[in-house]
Design a protein around this motif. Structure first.
Motif, PDB file in Angstrom:
ATOM      1  N   TYR A 191      19.974   0.070 -20.924  1.00 15.78           N
ATOM      2  CA  TYR A 191      20.529  -0.869 -19.952  1.00 15.78           C
ATOM      3  C   TYR A 191      20.258  -0.404 -18.531  1.00 15.78           C
ATOM      4  CZ  TYR A 191      24.207  -3.850 -17.909  1.00 15.78           C
ATOM      5  OH  TYR A 191      24.904  -4.771 -17.189  1.00 15.78           O
ATOM      6  N   ASP A 250      19.836  -5.947 -15.768  1.00 17.26           N
ATOM      7  CA  ASP A 250      20.859  -6.870 -15.293  1.00 17.26           C
ATOM      8  C   ASP A 250      20.826  -6.950 -13.771  1.00 17.26           C
ATOM      9  OD1 ASP A 250      22.987  -8.493 -14.952  1.00 17.26           O
ATOM     10  OD2 ASP A 250      24.398  -7.295 -16.113  1.00 17.26           O
ATOM     11  N   ALA A 252      21.588  -1.430 -14.747  1.00 19.68           N
ATOM     12  CA  ALA A 252      22.636  -2.244 -14.133  1.00 19.68           C
ATOM     13  C   ALA A 252      22.267  -2.656 -12.715  1.00 19.68           C
ATOM     14  CB  ALA A 252      23.947  -1.477 -14.122  1.00 19.68           C
ATOM     15  N   GLN A 253      23.072  -3.584 -12.167  1.00 16.29           N
ATOM     16  CA  GLN A 253      22.796  -4.091 -10.822  1.00 16.29           C
ATOM     17  C   GLN A 253      23.000  -3.029  -9.757  1.00 16.29           C
ATOM     18  OE1 GLN A 253      24.736  -7.733  -9.846  1.00 16.29           O
ATOM     19  NE2 GLN A 253      24.426  -7.494  -7.670  1.00 16.29           N
ATOM     20  N   SER A 304      25.017 -11.905 -18.094  1.00 19.21           N
ATOM     21  CA  SER A 304      25.291 -10.472 -18.248  1.00 19.21           C
ATOM     22  C   SER A 304      25.975 -10.185 -19.573  1.00 19.21           C
ATOM     23  CB  SER A 304      26.203  -9.978 -17.123  1.00 19.21           C
ATOM     24  OG  SER A 304      25.503  -9.971 -15.921  1.00 19.21           O
TER      25      SER A 304
END
Lengths: 537, 277, 315
Positions: A92, A177, A94-95, A46
């Motif tokens: 990006y 991610d 994200a999780q 990450s």
């Protein structure tokens, strides 16, 4: 214009206390290429993803190396220019979408915000583009979907909305991610398929970060394996999966493949099970968390309970131990009926059933030494002298594969896998007949989890203890369970020897569940999707 | 040097030094003070001189000696109050967290109502009934202040009760007392220690405030709040007499706050506001 | 959402009721009733009994409570024991004076401290933050009368800018009042500002560490945009409760400040009542203060519900 869109050169990230998080990692990403970054927790994957946007979380600093996007050295830019590059050229995902969307604003406003703020589009253009993305991502009612607030849509939809948000400026590069890790398997496959399509349709370059080899195999052209902030191996996806060069990679691949086939035979059913739950029901308020469940566990037997989050599998464990009072049915231990609630059960009944939890961090008191933690059940149930307790603790530590001198340490100094071993030792200290394992390996890294499973198996062979093994991971079920029960909405919908559950004829839900678990080959996702569209047509 | 395995910052050292000095003064007041507590030695509000380093007070007593004896009374009362309040608040708070719904609801609602009356107002109401002797003062403030401690200790314990290691202990069949003492208390200590500092500051200022209003510690005992009240009139003549005890109160509180700030900072982490961008 | 608000308001009223019970209980039912408190230890049992009958103390507690409560909510707090004057007549102008002082201080303190708190938070660890931190820590640590006397010493005695005693009369003009009450208002402001600033800073910081703020930065949005559009809307609810808590604190701070500056407000009246053991006065003032306190907290909670997007837009 070069073919290479992103280039990291000897990237180094350190924490403020001087710990090296990413150690001289270099990579190149071509236009339209997907590079998978894979590794266990703490591998720095990450951090690399964020560092490629020249962003370091609080407490970390990028201390060396170059980051180039399309030939421009980003670290040399002014802070303002770096900011403008983010979102516009590299975006990006994200999780946790639920945490990454601002709860105070409508989705459409958050999706359109980026192109408007960067001055790329007018509000109307941004909205039109957002609606197109919603459509491309197969969101329900794309024209009105954006009017909702984040808490009003499901996790899978939110994850897709985040993909739309990342695409809103039509960036050159996406950093993903762990975008599907927080989702249930059946949702994961939908999101995965849509992300793959998105990347392909818009010819994106992407860094795909995950801990799951099988997932990354579906989307990545090349894979980089990371460990402790260093690169272990970089190669084409096929090569990594089929001919890994490094020992570590080979271990990861072999372990992941092991969960694809059934490992244990079901023993013949025994006349007198240790634990038998019959038609038990347990409720939270008006919600039936456990509904009319019948299940048994015999000596030396592992019974797996599988289901997605919210299926009631953990509630079943709580019902058995008496934390969730049952409103109907019976729970018997060695033929003797147990009280519905914890209060009033006698010490002997309590001793016979022990629990192992998912999060070893919170299952161990951080202010007690390992010796105190393991010794307490010995002293409590068997009334031993301090000397005897000490010998027994040493014996138990040896049994779970920990050095004896760990007895004097605090659990906070241990790694996740070691902590789970301590939890197992604590459960064994009570010398129980039944151990309920509630996702004991889900919080652990792949290879560590594998060791824990082997340990549990060995202990069963030595001691004859019966396991009720709760998990969402079908791979684990295949590897250790003699018998399996599938749970859905508080009910058991299929039950039997594992081999039987995993072969036709299937219950439709089980089939869907099985088909959703990624397999270790690159064409799996396409195959499943082709099959599904074929079935639909 | 390290304390609890952590290195105090400079400001924390200053705080520790202040607290240590004041405690020593309070304990050895009889030996340190140049004049007795209640003896009139000179004229009203003499300026500071070699004999009377900080001058004299409204009836000609030595200001410095009064301050030294006042340290014992003011710090002592605040400390005893805080300790009492902590024992009461922590035990009830833990009980509410582990003792089940009924106990929790009963205690929490009572505390909610008590917290709906500002502390000073409540204290005034009770003191108007009982008058202000030192034991009444201590018990009143301790009981009222314990509601705050209850809030915190209950919240801390609630967070700990849901921890699986507490569940493990309950499943093992451990009793309530064992769970509270062995599983919860050790983990609740770090937040409770900094809270102790804050509550001490609060009670300290509170006792001083009450004494200043003439409703706290009563003469002839020297205490800092009362000394401010006694010497208040001096201010209109441009004399700093009431500022000395007020200053002493301020320094003591600053000292404790500096240490508390340091303890709090040990457990805090940088927020996203300080990320590198 | 309206249901949630209605429930909160009903809860506030219930609290007020419970508070009145508690005040009554602490003054009337605890051992040593009003009669013995007034007459002192020298009183003979006979005189005590006569006095009790005179005050109506021989009737059961609950009838006396309801009588007191229903009269109190109509504004009838009875007669002061010491000077036999009707309490509400003294209380009303004093209440307005206190509200004036508290409002004066709040108007300065709230915008200033919330603003500075936000500035300190978004500059975490930088010079501004550190200076604000040290200054507010100092202010929190000093007793209110210390600030008051320092201000008096410099601004009233050494440089004769403001009066040291804040006596206000009924026929004073508004500007005159502002001038006379300047020092007490300044003291109060400093007092609550420090707390409010620190708490605002903490709440904004906890929002700043949320993942959606990181996401906003990763979207390449400018710092000011992230703070104004992403952090502050979510910080509103915690900031509102911080402000309410500190306004409540301000109401209590008024008591000491009024005594220092001899300002004719409810606080001074109450302290007077306590030292003379004039229980009806103490009860009345206590109820007024507690009422204001409960009212503020209720308003704050309702506002927090109103700004919460989850409650505003249910699933």
């Amino acid at each position: 214009m070069t073919d290479t869109i992103l280039k990291l050169d000897n990237l180094r990230v350190e924490s403020l206390s001087g710990l090296v998080i990413v150690d001289n990692v270099s990579l190149e990403l071509k236009r339209g290429e997907v590079l998978g970054l894979i590794g266990e927790s703490g591998a720095g994957k990450s951090t690399i993803g964020l560092a490629s946007m020249v962003y370091a979380r609080a407490g970390c600093r990028i201390t060396g190396g170059r980051v180039e996007i399309d030939g421009d050295s980003i670290r040399d830019l002014s802070a303002d220019d770096r900011r403008k590059m983010r979102g516009q050229r590299i975006a990006y995902i994200a999780q946790s979408a639920a945490a990454s969307f601002n709860p105070a604003h409508r989705l459409i406003d958050q999706v359109c915000e980026m192109p408007i703020e960067h001055g790329l589009m007018t509000a109307a253009e941004a909205k039109a583009w957002a609606l197109e993305l919603f459509r491309a991502l197969d969101l329900p009612n794309p024209d009105t979907f954006g009017e909702r607030y984040p808490h009003q849509v499901s996790g899978g939809q939110l994850q897709r909305a985040m993909a739309a948000m990342a695409m809103s400026c039509k960036p050159d590069i996406l950093v993903l991610d762990e975008p599907t890790t927080a989702l249930d398997v059946t949702t994961q496959i939908e999101v995965l398929a849509l992300l793959k399509k998105l990347i392909r349709d818009y010819n994106m370059a992407a860094l795909y970060i995950t801990h799951d080899l099988a997932v990354v195999a579906q989307v990545a052209d090349r894979i980089m394996v990371l460990r402790h902030g260093k690169m272990v191996e970089l190669g084409a996806t096929e090569q990594i999966l089929l001919h890994p060069n490094q020992e570590y990679t080979a271990a990861l691949v072999a372990d992941r493949k092991a969960s694809d086939k059934i490992a244990v035979e079901a023993p013949p059913e025994q006349a007198m099970p240790l634990l038998s739950v019959s038609s038990a029901t347990g409720v939270y308020g008006t919600f039936k968390a456990v509904n009319n469940v019948t299940i048994t566990v015999s000596r030396s037997e592992t019974v797996a309970v599988v289901g997605e989050s919210g299926s009631g599998k953990s509630s079943l464990a709580r019902l058995i131990v008496g934390l969730l009072p049952r409103t109907a049915g019976d729970v018997k231990l060695n033929g003797k009926s147990l009280l519905s609630t914890l209060k009033g059960r006698d010490r002997e009944d309590l001793r016979q059933i022990q629990l192992i939890y998912q999060q070893p961090d919170v299952a161990l008191n951080p202010r007690q030494t390992i010796g105190e933690i393991i010794g307490r059940p010995v002293a409590f149930y068997f009334n031993r002298s301090p000397e005897e307790v000490k010998t027994r603790v040493a014996e138990l530590l040896r049994q779970v594969g920990l050095p004896e001198d760990y007895a004097g340490r605090l659990s906070t100094a241990l790694s996740g896998g070691q902590k789970q071993r301590v939890c197992i030792a604590r459960a064994l200290a009570a010398e129980p007949q039944i151990i309920i394992c509630d996702e004991p390996t889900s919080a652990l890294d792949q290879l560590v989890a594998d060791d824990i499973l082997k340990l549990l198996k060995r202990l069963q062979d030595d001691l004859g203890v019966g396991y009720l093994f709760i998990t969402h991971d079908l791979g684990i079920v295949r590897r250790i369970a003699h018998r399996t029960a599938v749970m859905l909405r508080g009910e058991i919908i299929a039950q039997g020897p594992t081999a039987q559950i995993f072969s036709p004829p299937f219950h439709p839900y089980t089939e869907n569940l099985l088909a959703s678990v990624p397999e270790m080959r690159t064409d799996w996702l396409d195959e499943v999707l082709a099959k599904r569209s074929g079935a639909a047509a | 040097m390290r304390i609890f395995g952590y290195k105090p910052s400079l400001s924390a050292w200053i705080g520790i030094l202040i607290i240590a000095i004041f405690l020593i003064i309070a304990i050895f007041a009889d030996w340190i003070a140049p004049f007795p507590e209640e003896e009139t030695v000179s004229a009203t509000w003499d300026s500071p001189s070699a004999d009377y380093l900080l001058g004299t007070d409204n009836i000609g007593r030595d200001m410095l000696s009064r301050l030294i004896f006042g340290a014992r009374m003011t710090i002592g009362v605040a400390l005893v109050t805080t300790i009492l309040s902590f024992i009461l608040g922590t035990v009830t708070g833990f009980l509410a967290a582990v003792g089940g719904q009924v106990i929790d609801q009963a205690l929490s609602r009572l505390v909610d109502v008590m917290l709906s009356i500002p502390l000073l107002i409540f204290a005034l109401i009770i003191l108007s009934m009982f008058g202000s002797s030192i034991p009444t003062l201590i018990i009143t403030i301790a009981v009222l202040d314990s509601t705050r401690v209850f809030r915190l200790s209950r919240a801390v314990a609630m967070n700990l009760v849901v921890m699986e290691y507490v569940e493990v202990a309950r499943l093992r069949g451990e009793g309530l007392w064992w769970v509270m003492r062995r599983e919860i208390l050790p983990n609740a200590l770090p937040p409770m220690i900094s809270e102790f500092g804050l509550r001490f500051c609060f009670n300290f200022l509170f006792v001083a405030g009450l004494s200043f209003l003439g409703l706290g510690i009563q003469p002839p005992f020297a205490d800092w709040g009362g000394m401010v009240r006694d010497n208040a009139k001096a201010i209109s003549f441009g004399l700093p007499a009431p500022l000395w005890p007020a200053f002493a109160i301020a320094i003591m509180t600053v000292g404790v706050n500096l240490v508390v700030d340091w303890i709090l900072s040990i457990n805090s982490r940088p927020s996203g506001a300080s990320a590198e961008m | 959402m309206f249901r949630t608000i209605a429930i909160r308001i009903v809860l506030g009223l219930l609290t007020l009721f419970a508070v009145s019970v508690l005040i009554f209980v602490s003054t009337e039912i605890l051992p040593g009733d009003v009669a013995s408190a007034v007459l002192g230890q020298g009183a003979t049992p006979e005189t005590l009994a006569v006095f009790r009958a005179e005050l109506g103390l021989d009737r059961p507690a609950y009838t006396r409570y309801f009588e007191w409560f229903f009269k109190a909510i109509q504004g009838d707090f009875g007669v002061a024991m010491t000077n036999k004057r009707v309490i509400i007549e003294t209380l009303e102008p004093r209440f307005l004076n206190t509200m004036f002082l508290a409002g004066y201080a709040a108007l300065i303190a709230v915008p200033l401290s919330v603003g500075l708190g936000i500035v300190a938070a978004i500059n975490e660890g930088k010079a501004v933050d550190k200076v604000a931190n040290v200054l507010s820590l100092m202010t929190i640590s000093v007793p209110e009368f210390f600030i008051a006397y320092i201000l008096i010493l410099f601004l009233a005695v050494q440089y004769d800018i403001f009066p040291s005693l804040s006596t206000v009369f009924a026929d004073m003009s508004f500007t005159e009042r502002l001038y006379v009450a300047a020092l007490p208002a300044a003291t109060l402001t400093m007092l609550v500002m420090a707390h409010m600033l620190r708490m605002t800073r903490t709440s904004v910081l906890s929002i700043m560490s949320q993942p959606y703020i990181e996401m906003a930065f990763l979207k390449g949005l400018s710092r000011s945009h992230v703070i104004l559009r992403h952090a502050l809307p979510n910080a509103a609810a915690p900031i509102i409760s911080v402000v309410a808590l500190n306004l409540a604190y301000l109401i209590v701070g008024v008591v000491v400040i009024e005594v220092v500056f001899v300002y004719p407000g409810v606080g001074q009246y109450m302290v007077d009542g306590v030292s003379k053991r004039d229980l009806p006065v103490v009860q009345a003032c206590g109820l007024i203060f507690a009422g204001a306190f409960v009212g503020l907290n209720t308003i704050a909670d309702v506002l927090a519900i109103l700004v919460n997007p989850r409650l505003r837009n249910p699933r």
